[in-house]
Design a protein around this motif. Structure first.
Motif, PDB file in Angstrom:
ATOM      1  N   GLY A  52       0.826  -1.202   0.000  1.00 13.03           N
ATOM      2  CA  GLY A  52       0.000   0.000   0.000  1.00 13.03           C
ATOM      3  C   GLY A  52       0.859   1.251   0.000  1.00 13.03           C
ATOM      4  N   LEU A  53       1.916   1.242   0.802  1.00 17.89           N
ATOM      5  CA  LEU A  53       2.833   2.387   0.836  1.00 17.89           C
ATOM      6  C   LEU A  53       3.572   2.529  -0.489  1.00 17.89           C
ATOM      7  CD1 LEU A  53       4.324   2.073   4.432  1.00 17.89           C
ATOM      8  CD2 LEU A  53       2.411   3.499   3.645  1.00 17.89           C
ATOM      9  N   ALA A  54       3.999   1.406  -1.060  1.00 11.60           N
ATOM     10  CA  ALA A  54       4.693   1.446  -2.350  1.00 11.60           C
ATOM     11  C   ALA A  54       3.767   1.969  -3.444  1.00 11.60           C
ATOM     12  CB  ALA A  54       5.220   0.056  -2.710  1.00 11.60           C
ATOM     13  N   THR A  55       2.510   1.555  -3.406  1.00 11.22           N
ATOM     14  CA  THR A  55       1.535   2.022  -4.389  1.00 11.22           C
ATOM     15  C   THR A  55       1.307   3.519  -4.233  1.00 11.22           C
ATOM     16  OG1 THR A  55       0.467  -0.145  -4.457  1.00 11.22           O
ATOM     17  CG2 THR A  55      -0.839   1.730  -5.225  1.00 11.22           C
ATOM     18  N   MET A  56       1.156   3.958  -2.990  1.00  9.64           N
ATOM     19  CA  MET A  56       0.956   5.383  -2.726  1.00  9.64           C
ATOM     20  C   MET A  56       2.151   6.194  -3.235  1.00  9.64           C
ATOM     21  SD  MET A  56       0.205   7.251   0.938  1.00  9.64           S
ATOM     22  CE  MET A  56       1.608   6.435   1.687  1.00  9.64           C
ATOM     23  N   ALA A  57       3.347   5.739  -2.952  1.00 13.53           N
ATOM     24  CA  ALA A  57       4.557   6.437  -3.412  1.00 13.53           C
ATOM     25  C   ALA A  57       4.626   6.453  -4.936  1.00 13.53           C
ATOM     26  CB  ALA A  57       5.800   5.776  -2.826  1.00 13.53           C
ATOM     27  N   PHE A  58       4.316   5.325  -5.566  1.00  8.96           N
ATOM     28  CA  PHE A  58       4.322   5.286  -7.030  1.00  8.96           C
ATOM     29  C   PHE A  58       3.314   6.268  -7.600  1.00  8.96           C
ATOM     30  CE2 PHE A  58       2.375   4.043 -10.977  1.00  8.96           C
ATOM     31  CZ  PHE A  58       3.475   4.106 -11.818  1.00  8.96           C
ATOM     32  N   GLU A  59       2.110   6.289  -7.024  1.00  9.54           N
ATOM     33  CA  GLU A  59       1.073   7.170  -7.558  1.00  9.54           C
ATOM     34  C   GLU A  59       1.494   8.642  -7.457  1.00  9.54           C
ATOM     35  OE1 GLU A  59      -2.873   4.396  -6.819  1.00  9.54           O
ATOM     36  OE2 GLU A  59      -2.316   5.860  -5.299  1.00  9.54           O
ATOM     37  N   ILE A  60       2.108   9.025  -6.354  1.00 12.64           N
ATOM     38  CA  ILE A  60       2.526  10.419  -6.187  1.00 12.64           C
ATOM     39  C   ILE A  60       3.714  10.737  -7.094  1.00 12.64           C
ATOM     40  CG2 ILE A  60       3.506  12.089  -4.566  1.00 12.64           C
ATOM     41  CD1 ILE A  60       1.819  10.616  -2.356  1.00 12.64           C
TER      42      ILE A  60
END
Length: 134
Positions: A52-60
């Motif tokens: 979830g954190l990796a996805t959030m970082a990728f999205e930003i």
């Protein structure tokens, strides 16, 4: 046959639109759902919380890269995979239509196809990572 005069602008439209959507989704995870809530949601799907954190970082970061036109092919290819992951883990059980409760898989799969097309097209016009500008 592709129109080489307008294709760079088509890529620009795709870049700005999907970059803005990625950025919005990532910032929503950060400021509304919070990192802890995002991790919890991913865990509720049977996925590791760190994803979830990796996805959030990728999205930003990926959203910003697309908007600026940096590493567009790589970001778009990765984005297509992220979106297919979302479709098959968070949305497939909700059916096809994104209007269904919880959102079906049609929107993330369509968005993945757009990202795949952008990966094939390249950065287009007004990209910082491009040697040519429109």
């Amino acid at each position: 046959m592709i129109d080489t005069k307008t294709a760079p602008y088509a890529a620009l439209v795709l870049r700005l639109t999907t970059g803005g959507l990625f950025l919005t989704h990532g910032l929503t995870k950060l400021f509304v759902f919070t990192p802890a809530g995002t991790m919890g949601y991913f865990q509720s799907l049977g996925l590791p919380g760190w994803l979830g954190l990796a996805t959030m970082a990728f999205e930003i970061l990926g959203g910003l890269a697309l908007i600026l036109g940096v590493a567009v092919r790589a970001v778009s290819a990765i984005g297509a995979l992220v979106l297919l992951g979302a479709a098959f883990t968070a949305h497939i059980q909700n059916g096809f239509s994104f209007a269904n409760a919880g959102g079906g898989w049609e929107y993330p799969v369509m968005w993945a196809a757009v990202q795949a097309a952008l990966a094939l097209l390249g950065a287009g016009a007004f990209a910082l990572g491009s040697k040519t500008a429109a």
